[in-house]
Design a protein around this motif. Structure first.
Motif, PDB file in Angstrom:
ATOM      1  N   THR A   1     -22.733  15.783  17.089  1.00  0.00           N
ATOM      2  CA  THR A   1     -23.324  14.456  16.855  1.00  0.00           C
ATOM      3  C   THR A   1     -22.476  13.590  15.931  1.00  0.00           C
ATOM      4  OG1 THR A   1     -24.631  15.323  15.009  1.00  0.00           O
ATOM      5  CG2 THR A   1     -25.668  15.331  17.189  1.00  0.00           C
ATOM      6  N   ASP A   2     -21.361  14.130  15.424  1.00  0.00           N
ATOM      7  CA  ASP A   2     -20.503  13.360  14.515  1.00  0.00           C
ATOM      8  C   ASP A   2     -20.009  12.082  15.179  1.00  0.00           C
ATOM      9  OD1 ASP A   2     -20.744  15.279  12.601  1.00  0.00           O
ATOM     10  OD2 ASP A   2     -18.775  16.168  12.917  1.00  0.00           O
ATOM     11  N   GLU A   3     -19.731  11.095  14.343  1.00  0.00           N
ATOM     12  CA  GLU A   3     -19.044   9.907  14.849  1.00  0.00           C
ATOM     13  C   GLU A   3     -17.623  10.320  15.233  1.00  0.00           C
ATOM     14  OE1 GLU A   3     -17.686   5.436  13.345  1.00  0.00           O
ATOM     15  OE2 GLU A   3     -18.908   6.718  12.063  1.00  0.00           O
ATOM     16  N   VAL A   4     -17.230   9.963  16.449  1.00  0.00           N
ATOM     17  CA  VAL A   4     -15.893  10.355  16.909  1.00  0.00           C
ATOM     18  C   VAL A   4     -14.851   9.450  16.262  1.00  0.00           C
ATOM     19  CG1 VAL A   4     -16.645  11.369  19.075  1.00  0.00           C
ATOM     20  CG2 VAL A   4     -16.166   8.924  18.977  1.00  0.00           C
ATOM     21  N   SER A   5     -13.683  10.025  16.019  1.00  0.00           N
ATOM     22  CA  SER A   5     -12.607   9.301  15.345  1.00  0.00           C
ATOM     23  C   SER A   5     -11.284   9.654  16.001  1.00  0.00           C
ATOM     24  CB  SER A   5     -12.574   9.682  13.863  1.00  0.00           C
ATOM     25  OG  SER A   5     -11.340   9.334  13.274  1.00  0.00           O
ATOM     26  N   PRO A   6     -10.368   8.690  16.125  1.00  0.00           N
ATOM     27  CA  PRO A   6      -9.043   9.001  16.686  1.00  0.00           C
ATOM     28  C   PRO A   6      -8.310  10.082  15.904  1.00  0.00           C
ATOM     29  CG  PRO A   6      -9.364   6.625  16.548  1.00  0.00           C
ATOM     30  CD  PRO A   6     -10.505   7.258  15.805  1.00  0.00           C
ATOM     31  N   ASN A   7      -8.622  10.209  14.617  1.00  0.00           N
ATOM     32  CA  ASN A   7      -7.932  11.191  13.787  1.00  0.00           C
ATOM     33  C   ASN A   7      -8.518  12.595  13.904  1.00  0.00           C
ATOM     34  OD1 ASN A   7      -6.360   9.083  12.831  1.00  0.00           O
ATOM     35  ND2 ASN A   7      -7.730   8.663  11.119  1.00  0.00           N
ATOM     36  N   LEU A   8      -9.632  12.749  14.632  1.00  0.00           N
ATOM     37  CA  LEU A   8     -10.279  14.051  14.740  1.00  0.00           C
ATOM     38  C   LEU A   8     -10.327  14.554  16.177  1.00  0.00           C
ATOM     39  CD1 LEU A   8     -13.280  13.585  12.260  1.00  0.00           C
ATOM     40  CD2 LEU A   8     -11.245  14.984  11.916  1.00  0.00           C
ATOM     41  N   VAL A   9      -9.479  13.998  17.033  1.00  0.00           N
ATOM     42  CA  VAL A   9      -9.505  14.383  18.443  1.00  0.00           C
ATOM     43  C   VAL A   9      -9.247  15.879  18.600  1.00  0.00           C
ATOM     44  CG1 VAL A   9      -8.319  14.143  20.660  1.00  0.00           C
ATOM     45  CG2 VAL A   9      -8.931  12.110  19.344  1.00  0.00           C
ATOM     46  N   ALA A  10      -8.232  16.410  17.921  1.00  0.00           N
ATOM     47  CA  ALA A  10      -7.892  17.832  18.049  1.00  0.00           C
ATOM     48  C   ALA A  10      -9.068  18.709  17.636  1.00  0.00           C
ATOM     49  CB  ALA A  10      -6.654  18.156  17.216  1.00  0.00           C
ATOM     50  N   GLU A  11      -9.688  18.410  16.478  1.00  0.00           N
ATOM     51  CA  GLU A  11     -10.811  19.208  15.992  1.00  0.00           C
ATOM     52  C   GLU A  11     -12.008  19.116  16.927  1.00  0.00           C
ATOM     53  OE1 GLU A  11      -8.855  17.373  14.230  1.00  0.00           O
ATOM     54  OE2 GLU A  11      -8.497  18.182  12.215  1.00  0.00           O
ATOM     55  N   HIS A  12     -12.279  17.928  17.445  1.00  0.00           N
ATOM     56  CA  HIS A  12     -13.441  17.774  18.320  1.00  0.00           C
ATOM     57  C   HIS A  12     -13.220  18.418  19.688  1.00  0.00           C
ATOM     58  CE1 HIS A  12     -15.253  14.301  15.788  1.00  0.00           C
ATOM     59  NE2 HIS A  12     -15.891  15.435  15.569  1.00  0.00           N
ATOM     60  N   LEU A  13     -11.990  18.443  20.171  1.00  0.00           N
ATOM     61  CA  LEU A  13     -11.706  19.169  21.410  1.00  0.00           C
ATOM     62  C   LEU A  13     -11.968  20.665  21.217  1.00  0.00           C
ATOM     63  CD1 LEU A  13      -8.455  17.445  22.747  1.00  0.00           C
ATOM     64  CD2 LEU A  13     -10.636  17.615  23.957  1.00  0.00           C
ATOM     65  N   ILE A  14     -11.554  21.190  20.069  1.00  0.00           N
ATOM     66  CA  ILE A  14     -11.819  22.607  19.776  1.00  0.00           C
ATOM     67  C   ILE A  14     -13.324  22.833  19.665  1.00  0.00           C
ATOM     68  CG2 ILE A  14     -11.567  24.418  18.026  1.00  0.00           C
ATOM     69  CD1 ILE A  14      -8.764  23.211  17.430  1.00  0.00           C
ATOM     70  N   LEU A  15     -14.008  21.919  18.992  1.00  0.00           N
ATOM     71  CA  LEU A  15     -15.464  22.038  18.847  1.00  0.00           C
ATOM     72  C   LEU A  15     -16.137  22.090  20.219  1.00  0.00           C
ATOM     73  CD1 LEU A  15     -18.060  21.999  17.128  1.00  0.00           C
ATOM     74  CD2 LEU A  15     -17.935  19.497  17.162  1.00  0.00           C
ATOM     75  N   ALA A  16     -15.712  21.224  21.125  1.00  0.00           N
ATOM     76  CA  ALA A  16     -16.310  21.199  22.465  1.00  0.00           C
ATOM     77  C   ALA A  16     -16.092  22.530  23.183  1.00  0.00           C
ATOM     78  CB  ALA A  16     -15.726  20.040  23.276  1.00  0.00           C
ATOM     79  N   ARG A  17     -14.901  23.084  23.058  1.00  0.00           N
ATOM     80  CA  ARG A  17     -14.617  24.375  23.707  1.00  0.00           C
ATOM     81  C   ARG A  17     -15.502  25.488  23.141  1.00  0.00           C
ATOM     82  NH1 ARG A  17     -10.072  24.292  26.742  1.00  0.00           N
ATOM     83  NH2 ARG A  17      -8.643  22.511  26.468  1.00  0.00           N
ATOM     84  N   VAL A  18     -15.639  25.507  21.816  1.00  0.00           N
ATOM     85  CA  VAL A  18     -16.444  26.561  21.198  1.00  0.00           C
ATOM     86  C   VAL A  18     -17.917  26.388  21.549  1.00  0.00           C
ATOM     87  CG1 VAL A  18     -17.112  27.622  19.011  1.00  0.00           C
ATOM     88  CG2 VAL A  18     -14.762  26.853  19.337  1.00  0.00           C
ATOM     89  N   LEU A  19     -18.387  25.147  21.563  1.00  0.00           N
ATOM     90  CA  LEU A  19     -19.777  24.898  21.961  1.00  0.00           C
ATOM     91  C   LEU A  19     -20.034  25.434  23.368  1.00  0.00           C
ATOM     92  CD1 LEU A  19     -20.264  21.235  20.661  1.00  0.00           C
ATOM     93  CD2 LEU A  19     -21.577  23.224  19.913  1.00  0.00           C
ATOM     94  N   ALA A  20     -19.110  25.153  24.295  1.00  0.00           N
ATOM     95  CA  ALA A  20     -19.278  25.624  25.671  1.00  0.00           C
ATOM     96  C   ALA A  20     -19.281  27.148  25.730  1.00  0.00           C
ATOM     97  CB  ALA A  20     -18.173  25.056  26.552  1.00  0.00           C
ATOM     98  N   ALA A  21     -18.404  27.772  24.945  1.00  0.00           N
ATOM     99  CA  ALA A  21     -18.342  29.239  24.931  1.00  0.00           C
ATOM    100  C   ALA A  21     -19.608  29.844  24.343  1.00  0.00           C
ATOM    101  CB  ALA A  21     -17.126  29.705  24.132  1.00  0.00           C
ATOM    102  N   CYS A  22     -20.302  29.053  23.513  1.00  0.00           N
ATOM    103  CA  CYS A  22     -21.548  29.517  22.881  1.00  0.00           C
ATOM    104  C   CYS A  22     -22.775  28.998  23.628  1.00  0.00           C
ATOM    105  CB  CYS A  22     -21.588  29.087  21.420  1.00  0.00           C
ATOM    106  SG  CYS A  22     -20.296  29.841  20.404  1.00  0.00           S
ATOM    107  N   GLU A  23     -22.586  28.701  24.919  1.00  0.00           N
ATOM    108  CA  GLU A  23     -23.666  28.294  25.812  1.00  0.00           C
ATOM    109  C   GLU A  23     -24.330  26.992  25.370  1.00  0.00           C
ATOM    110  OE1 GLU A  23     -26.218  31.695  25.987  1.00  0.00           O
ATOM    111  OE2 GLU A  23     -24.823  32.851  27.207  1.00  0.00           O
ATOM    112  N   GLN A  24     -23.515  26.073  24.886  1.00  0.00           N
ATOM    113  CA  GLN A  24     -24.000  24.733  24.531  1.00  0.00           C
ATOM    114  C   GLN A  24     -23.161  23.683  25.262  1.00  0.00           C
ATOM    115  OE1 GLN A  24     -24.822  23.961  20.281  1.00  0.00           O
ATOM    116  NE2 GLN A  24     -24.440  26.139  19.894  1.00  0.00           N
ATOM    117  N   SER A  25     -23.014  23.882  26.581  1.00  0.00           N
ATOM    118  CA  SER A  25     -22.157  22.987  27.365  1.00  0.00           C
ATOM    119  C   SER A  25     -22.667  21.555  27.378  1.00  0.00           C
ATOM    120  CB  SER A  25     -22.035  23.518  28.797  1.00  0.00           C
ATOM    121  OG  SER A  25     -21.326  24.742  28.818  1.00  0.00           O
TER     122      SER A  25
END
Length: 778
Positions: free
Chosen positions: A649-673
């Motif tokens: 739910t964080d506000e997305v930022s151009p400076n956090l693209v790498a971290e948020h991409l990782i977050l999305a992958r981990v969420l999907a792996a933890c059944e939160q697609s």
């Protein structure tokens, strides 16, 4: 420099009206993390809180804020200093972070502060008075963060004139908020009766007090002003009848009445000292030219003329805001030239005693821009590191011609504008500076001239890069080389800090034309890599190795990384080191060396030597979670998800693209697609707005894989088609094949469907490109 008077609880006179109901209302704040006291000027917010401290016996840390505190580092330095007044030794671990300029976009110092709060044994109230002077969003956000994690024995009480901006921020339900309003602060009728009976010499009837109470609606300052004005009235009933209108009208009427009946010497003293935000006898003597100003200040306090002592020794005072505003208006109307003169005298006084920030404020008010620039230039490095917001405010009001002959001030200002995201203003000043600096050659030494021109050409190259103009970026690099071939201070300024020009760390984040990027990067790496003290080349290595990796030229990428990591001049710069190491980890993984990848990443933290070490480690920990996921260690990634401070739910930022991409992958792996896709869609919208194609491709690829995993094949193929359409002209490879078997199956399906529907005509994606991607899996 910490001003001790700002940490003093401004206790009022002993004859104040007792207000047990209000005291009990404030005391209820001890059950909440945050108590907000909001009301316009004159409702006694500061007095109520200071009286409550005495009434309750609470241990309290007090900060009186002003406009100079609208800076992240200054603000939290004062909070830490105030707490230290109550707990000696508090802040020992915080101050080093603040002195080194810990990033305003982070919470490392706040995490340390929270730990120190947890170590304190007793309840503590932290009172922030006049919070309406604080407008910096980063301060609001960091205060919200602190409140969300505050231990239960620490309570914040915040007073301001308006409904505080922090309440509009994302305070969770876990943060209980207690509110004290204008109605709570207003006198009740019986309190108004006691006020006139016990604290004034007036003999008003009950009817007269009731009339005054209703006319002022219990507004405390209105009643206090009325008491002062009525002392000199020859017809009290008529004077009371004249007190009508809104609070602003009432205060003006009463202040005019009060002021007109004061002796001439007192009126003159009040007017001449009205520009002072705080004053002692010495500074008053400079402004007024009168001796014995200490006696004058004490007599004003005895007359109840809205003057507030700022310490127990009665050395420092300030006027109530209502009075100082009125007096400055009067002085402006009577003799505006006198205001300018007074500000100049005050500026000299502050500078003489070493308070140069206060001196700059008064030089600016007195339009002594040359002196302001002189002090700014003297302290430019300190200001840029620790008070960049204040520096930006100062420089924005100084006419540009006062920077003539001060190229370093101009370039620093441009760097501040770029750092806070004011790119249009920065571009405009860069263009002006490029022309004006060329005229300085006759007035500067040869070395100073070349330094100035080299720095401004570097800023020109930054400007061109941010506009995705690599041709002109390269042209300005050439100009810079003519003047400072050994490099510019600004090339690596702040690069060992987490906050800075994130967009310049990896050029591929911002540049869409990978082919021209390769040509440009190779040109400048070839020229600069022979310079042994030229850390800026590290950023070019970062971009070049990522480009080679994307094109699946893994061996070349590994050679490039090896060259960069061998350089001693790069090692002190955490932001370069992290990018290069992460690239090396990806290469090892792609080459089938998981042990080498893990070893590189696990050793990275010990190599980071930065005041923002904790913040950099958050990026490293995110990469460790990604690597764990890649290697099938899902539980490690899940543990990171539970402990990290980023959410979908964080506000997305151009400076956090790498971290948020990782977050999305981990969420999907933890059944939160679903949560992962929600985050990715917001990221995609931002990246489209920013015109960052590489990020768009990465998001679309991940969306396609997640949709496929959810059985939404049609949607998955649509996302894949959009990614391929963007990727084909630039030859992207690894963004696809790094997704493994799932992507291989998707590409196979896409190719089959494309052939059936004449792929090139339908999507402009060639079958040859898709086939090349499929071949790359081998």
């Amino acid at each position: 420099m910490i001003e001790s008077t700002k940490l003093h609880i401004p206790h009022g006179r002993n004859s104040l009206v007792p207000r047990p109901s209000l005291m009990n209302k404030i005391n209820e704040g001890m059950t909440a993390r945050l108590t907000v006291v909001s009301a316009p000027a004159g409702y006694g917010k500061s007095t109520a809180l200071s009286e409550w401290v005495k009434y309750s016996g609470s241990r309290a840390a007090w900060v009186s804020l002003d406009k100079q505190d609208n800076d992240w580092i200054t603000f939290w330095s004062y909070v830490a200093a105030a707490v230290e007044e109550q707990f000696p030794g508090f802040g020992a671990r915080i101050r080093p972070l603040l002195k080194k300029g810990s990033s305003i976009f982070s919470e490392p110092a706040l995490d340390v502060m929270l730990n120190e709060f947890r170590e304190t044994a007793a309840d503590l109230v932290i009172i922030l008075d006049d919070y309406h002077f604080i407008s910096l969003p980063e301060i609001h956000d960091s205060l919200v963060y602190l409140l969300q994690h505050l231990p239960p024995h620490i309570h914040f009480f915040i007073a301001g004139r308006t409904d505080l901006a922090i309440l509009a921020s994302s305070i969770t339900e876990a943060v209980t908020v207690h509110k004290i309003t204008m109605q709570d602060l207003s006198f009740q009728l019986d309190e108004g009766m006691i006020f006139f009976r016990e604290t004034t010499d007036l003999r008003l009837t009950k009817k007269q007090v009731t009339q005054l109470y209703h006319q002022t609606e219990g507004w405390i300052s209105g009643l206090q002003l009325a008491a002062i004005a009525l002392k000199s009235s020859d017809n009290i009933s008529r004077s009371i009848d004249g007190i009508r209108g809104q609070h602003q009208d009432i205060s003006r009427y009463l202040l005019e009445e009060m002021f007109s009946h004061l002796p001439e010497p007192i009126r003159v003293f009040l007017l001449e000292t009205s520009i002072l935000s705080r004053m002692n006898h010495s500074i008053c003597e400079v402004v007024t030219g009168q001796p014995d100003c200490q006696e004058q200040l004490e007599s004003l306090e005895q007359l109840n003329l809205f003057i507030i002592p700022l310490d127990d020794q009665r050395n420092w005072y300030r006027y109530h805001h209502l009075l100082s505003d009125f007096l400055q208006e009067q002085l402006t109307a009577e003799d505006p030239a006198k205001i300018t003169e007074a500000h100049i005298h005050v500026a000299h006084w502050w500078e003489h005693y070493g308070f140069e920030a206060e001196a700059v404020e008064h030089y600016l008010e007195g339009k002594q821009y040359e002196d302001a620039v002189r002090l700014i230039e003297k302290n430019i490095l300190h200001l840029l590191q620790s008070r960049s917001v204040v520096l930006n405010r100062w420089l924005s009001v100084i006419p540009e011609h006062y920077f003539a002959g001060k190229p370093m001030v101009e370039v620093f200002y441009i760097s501040v504008l770029l750092g806070v995201g004011k790119w249009k203003a920065a571009f405009k000043r860069i263009q002006q500076a490029e022309v004006s600096f060329q005229t300085l050659q006759a007035t500067l030494s040869e070395q100073a001239y070349h330094q100035a021109m080299g720095n401004i050409y570097f800023m020109c190259s930054v400007s061109a890069y941010l506009r995705k103009d690599l041709v002109n970026m390269s042209k300005y690099f050439e100009e810079m080389e003519q003047h400072i071939p050994e490099g510019s201070f600004f090339q690596t300024m702040g690069r060992n800090r987490h906050q800075g020009y994130d967009a310049f760390d990896d050029h591929l984040v911002y540049i869409n034309d990978l082919h021209y990027a390769e040509e440009t990067l190779v040109k400048w790496i070839t020229l600069w890599e022979s310079n042994r003290e030229y850390p800026f080349v590290g950023f070019l290595f970062v971009s070049y190795t990522k480009l080679l990796y994307e094109w699946n030229r893994l061996e070349e990428a590994a050679v490039s990384i090896h060259k960069a990591l061998k350089r001693e001049d790069i090692k002190p710069y955490a932001r370069i080191l992290i990018h290069l190491t992460v690239s090396a980890v990806r290469i090892h993984t792609a080459q089938g060396d998981p042990e080498g990848a893990s070893e590189l990443l696990s050793g990275l933290g010990s190599q980071i030597d930065s005041p923002d070490h904790l913040l950099f480690m958050k990026r490293v920990e995110a990469e460790q979670a990604f690597l764990a996921l890649e290697q099938g260690r899902v539980e490690e990634a899940r543990a990171w998800l539970q402990s990290c401070d980023v959410t979908f739910t964080d506000e997305v930022s151009p400076n956090l693209v790498a971290e948020h991409l990782i977050l999305a992958r981990v969420l999907a792996a933890c059944e939160q697609s679903d949560n992962a896709l929600q985050l990715l869609e917001r990221m995609y919208q931002l990246l489209c707005k920013e015109d960052r194609q590489r990020g768009q491709i990465q998001v679309l690829v991940l969306q396609s894989v997640l949709h496929q995993g959810m059985g939404q094949t049609e949607t998955a193929l649509g996302k894949l088609g959009a990614a391929l359409h963007l990727a084909q002209p630039q030859g992207y490879i690894r963004s696809f094949i790094d997704e493994g078997t799932a992507m291989k199956e998707l590409l196979t399906s896409y190719l089959k469907l494309g052939r059936e529907s004449n792929m090139r005509k339908r999507t402009e994606v060639s079958a040859e490109y898709v086939e090349r991607l499929l071949q790359s899996f081998e």
